[in-house]
Design an enzyme around this catalytic site. Structure first.
Site, short mmCIF file in Angstrom:
data_model
loop_
_atom_site.label_atom_id
_atom_site.label_comp_id
_atom_site.label_asym_id
_atom_site.label_seq_id
_atom_site.Cartn_x
_atom_site.Cartn_y
_atom_site.Cartn_z
CB ALA A 19 71.13 -34.57 -46.56
N GLY A 76 54.82 -19.30 -41.50
CA GLY A 76 55.18 -19.67 -42.73
C GLY A 76 55.61 -18.55 -43.87
CE LYS A 113 56.64 -25.63 -36.39
NZ LYS A 113 56.13 -25.60 -37.78
CD GLU A 121 52.21 -33.48 -39.86
OE1 GLU A 121 52.59 -34.63 -40.27
OE2 GLU A 121 52.58 -32.38 -40.41
N GLY A 168 52.53 -24.91 -45.32
CA GLY A 168 52.32 -25.41 -46.87
C GLY A 168 53.54 -25.33 -47.55
CE LYS A 228 54.65 -22.38 -36.38
NZ LYS A 228 53.14 -22.90 -36.76
CB ILE A 278 53.34 -13.91 -42.41
CG1 ILE A 278 52.03 -14.68 -42.63
CG2 ILE A 278 53.14 -12.49 -41.92
CD1 ILE A 278 51.06 -14.84 -41.66
P1 NDP Z 1 58.68 -33.58 -43.83
O1 NDP Z 1 58.33 -34.38 -42.82
O2 NDP Z 1 57.74 -33.19 -45.23
O3 NDP Z 1 59.98 -33.58 -44.75
C1 NDP Z 1 61.02 -33.90 -43.98
C2 NDP Z 1 62.37 -34.34 -44.83
O4 NDP Z 1 63.56 -34.55 -44.00
C3 NDP Z 1 62.21 -35.68 -45.58
O5 NDP Z 1 62.76 -35.22 -47.04
C4 NDP Z 1 62.76 -36.66 -44.93
O6 NDP Z 1 63.55 -37.58 -45.74
C5 NDP Z 1 64.10 -35.67 -44.43
N1 NDP Z 1 64.73 -36.41 -43.11
C6 NDP Z 1 64.29 -36.95 -42.08
N2 NDP Z 1 65.33 -37.57 -41.27
C7 NDP Z 1 66.50 -37.38 -41.75
C8 NDP Z 1 67.80 -37.53 -41.60
N3 NDP Z 1 67.94 -37.97 -40.49
N4 NDP Z 1 68.68 -37.01 -42.35
C9 NDP Z 1 68.39 -36.29 -43.59
N5 NDP Z 1 67.05 -36.15 -43.78
C10 NDP Z 1 66.28 -36.60 -43.19
O7 NDP Z 1 58.85 -32.03 -43.30
P2 NDP Z 1 58.37 -30.73 -43.75
O8 NDP Z 1 59.01 -30.25 -45.04
O9 NDP Z 1 56.84 -30.46 -43.47
O10 NDP Z 1 58.83 -29.80 -42.59
C11 NDP Z 1 60.33 -29.49 -42.49
C12 NDP Z 1 60.56 -28.37 -41.58
O11 NDP Z 1 59.94 -27.02 -41.91
C13 NDP Z 1 60.25 -28.73 -40.11
O12 NDP Z 1 60.89 -28.20 -39.22
C14 NDP Z 1 58.87 -27.84 -39.75
O13 NDP Z 1 58.42 -27.83 -38.66
C15 NDP Z 1 59.09 -26.63 -40.63
N6 NDP Z 1 57.95 -26.24 -41.14
C16 NDP Z 1 56.93 -26.78 -41.97
C17 NDP Z 1 55.88 -26.38 -42.51
C18 NDP Z 1 54.83 -27.02 -43.40
O14 NDP Z 1 53.83 -26.31 -43.62
N7 NDP Z 1 55.19 -28.17 -43.68
C19 NDP Z 1 55.41 -24.60 -42.37
C20 NDP Z 1 56.62 -24.14 -41.50
C21 NDP Z 1 57.59 -24.79 -40.98
P3 NDP Z 1 62.88 -38.50 -46.85
O15 NDP Z 1 62.01 -37.66 -47.75
O16 NDP Z 1 63.56 -39.50 -47.38
O17 NDP Z 1 61.71 -39.17 -45.62
N1 HSE Z 2 51.26 -27.61 -38.46
C1 HSE Z 2 51.64 -26.35 -38.49
C2 HSE Z 2 50.44 -25.58 -38.66
C3 HSE Z 2 52.55 -26.09 -39.73
O1 HSE Z 2 49.25 -26.23 -38.75
O2 HSE Z 2 50.36 -24.38 -38.62
C4 HSE Z 2 53.09 -24.67 -39.84
O3 HSE Z 2 54.10 -24.51 -38.88
#
Ligand code: NDP
Ligand code: HSE
Length: 435
Positions: A52, A142, A113, A198, A312, A213, A144
């Site tokens: 999704a 991440g 988180k 970001e 990442g 966290k 770890i």
């Molecule tokens: P992204 O913003 O890269 O991806 C979010 C995804 O969710 C996208 O594919 C988006 O769709 C989809 N999405 C958004 N809204 C909806 C919805 N209403 N229904 C279905 N899908 C939806 O996020 P990340 O991958 O960076 O992060 C994901 C999770 O992992 C978060 O909780 C983050 O805190 C956690 N996390 C991330 C880390 C990182 O390094 N990025 C590290 C550790 C944890 P679309 O692609 O169409 O926009």
């Molecule tokens: N924004 C977070 C960081 C991503 O810089 O550590 C991992 O949770």
């Protein structure tokens, strides 16, 4: 459920993926690329049943377009899906989708988180009620392996204190400020250009990400419920190039720390995130750039340190995939992993009760008696001075004071009283010093 003569499942275990961004896309690609290995480890064939996303029309390299849907609720409602992976982020619709999945008997894995630190108890209760797993290794630090060691390996020990660098963006910024002398804005711009920060870096630089966290870490370590609102939080936006240089002069480095402590009487915990000076000889001082590390002090184990990449796509996917295999093994064995352990019900210490050392930088008028006046204010509030250094000449000077340990409340009162001294022109910086 089909089984062979030895009771092993011979049917396929279907997985729904919610979100296919930085982390989700990496999980989906690795599930596909490493399917046979993961299947062998899990003990059942793993199959990605659907993904999704917000925009299912967008092409995603290497992934079958037929898997994509915008209807997350329908995907988690499919009766054949046994594991739901949530990688959307934020509170809604992530929370409702996970609750719906668990109510239907699916186990869930998430990296969210923010959700866990806000609605963790509700999610744990749903997992317990419906007899399913709730796994979330990727939510803190991440790649770890940290939460499973806290939940399982250290379950027989008593953790006293954890000191962690759990946000990669702020660690990158502070590393650049320390190593190049850059100011905060310049270091942030570099973090943004390299893709660490970001477009809106508030969650990282204001400490919200680290606070969530810290709440998760403290809940697991101290067997009690800590929500993000219980965590004292300060970001790094006020850390100046001068502060970083002063820290270096003193043999220290400034790090954004998550500090979780059990009180001496074991009845309360304090959880705080803020920038702090630590000695360059401390193991956390050498954690550079976007790396994370968590230093744990436990009664029997002594000191432990967990180190690695905290963010990442691929590093975070590693932790998610580990959870998928763990949860799949439980489904195959018709068991469950560990649930919530929150029996301790500890009180939360206010920041005013926390005890540490402080660095106070004052701009003063350089005339006879000023140092005595300043020292008298510290003494009147019961804050003992460890070292004083004076810089500058003529009418203007600066005093750099480092204290012995004192409560936050005593230090706050000291700072307030210092503002009332005419010769104190400015209190340019107050930072905690963790030993
Ligand atoms: P992204 O913003 O890269 O991806 C979010 C995804 O969710 C996208 O594919 C988006 O769709 C989809 N999405 C958004 N809204 C909806 C919805 N209403 N229904 C279905 N899908 C939806 O996020 P990340 O991958 O960076 O992060 C994901 C999770 O992992 C978060 O909780 C983050 O805190 C956690 N996390 C991330 C880390 C990182 O390094 N990025 C590290 C550790 C944890 P679309 O692609 O169409 O926009
Ligand atoms: N924004 C977070 C960081 C991503 O810089 O550590 C991992 O949770």
């Amino acid at each position: 459920m089909a089984t062979d003569g030895a009771g092993m499942r011979t049917d396929t275990l279907k997985i729904a993926l919610l979100g296919c961004g930085t982390v989700g896309a990496e999980v989906a690609r690795r599930l596909d690329a490493h399917g046979p290995e993961l299947t062998a480890r899990a003990g059942a064939q793993l199959e990605l049943a659907g993904i999704a996303v917000r925009d299912p029309s967008r092409r995603r390299t290497g992934l079958d377009p037929a898997l994509f849907t915008a209807d997350g609720a329908a995907l988690v409602g499919r009766p054949d899906v046994e594991i739901v992976i949530e990688l959307i982020g934020g509170i809604e619709p992530a929370r409702s989708l996970l609750l719906a999945a668990m109510a239907r008997g699916a186990s869930v894995v998430t990296a969210n988180k923010a959700l866990l630190a806000t609605h963790g108890p509700q999610l744990y209760e749903a997992a317990e009620k419906h007899g399913v797993d709730l796994y979330f290794e990727a939510s803190v630090a991440g790649a770890i392996p940290l939460l499973r060691p806290l939940r399982e390996s250290l379950a027989g020990d008593r953790i006293r204190r954890m000191l962690g660098i759990v946000n990669g963006t702020t660690n990158f910024i502070l590393t650049r400020m320390d190593e190049t002398g850059a100011d905060f804005a310049t270091a942030l711009a570099e973090a943004t250009a390299l893709g660490y920060a970001e477009a809106d870096p508030t969650a990282d630089v204001a400490g919200h990400d680290a606070a969530a966290k810290a709440a998760i870490l403290a809940s697991l370590a101290f067997h009690t419920r800590i929500r993000v609102g219980d965590v004292y939080r300060e970001g790094i936006t006020a850390v100046s190039a001068d502060d970083v240089a002063s820290a270096r002069d003193m043999g220290n480095v400034i790090k954004m720390l998550a500090i979780c402590e059990l009180s001496a009487d074991e009845q309360a915990v304090s959880v705080r995130v803020h920038p702090a000076m630590i000695p360059r000889t401390h193991p956390l001082a050498g954690v550079r750039e976007a790396f994370n590390a968590v230093f744990v002090e436990a009664d029997a184990a002594g000191q432990l340190m967990f180190y690695g990449r905290g963010a990442g796509g691929a590093p975070t996917a590693s932790a998610v995939l580990g959870d998928i295999v763990a949860v799949a093994r439980h489904r195959v064995g018709q068991g469950r992993g560990v649930g919530e352990s929150a029996y301790a019900q500890l009180a939360i210490r206010s920041i005013g009760e926390c005890v540490t050392h402080y660095y106070v930088h004052l701009d003063v008028t350089d005339k006879a008696g000023v140092l005595a006046q300043v020292a008298a204010v510290f003494a009147a509030n019961g804050v003992s001075i460890s070292t004083v250094r004076q810089d500058g000449h003529g009418a203007e000077a600066s005093l750099v004071i480092v204290t012995h340990s004192a409560t936050e409340a005593a230090l706050a009162a000291t700072v307030e009283n210092l503002r009332g001294i005419d010769a104190v022109r400015e209190i340019s910086s107050v930072l905690r010093v963790e030993r």
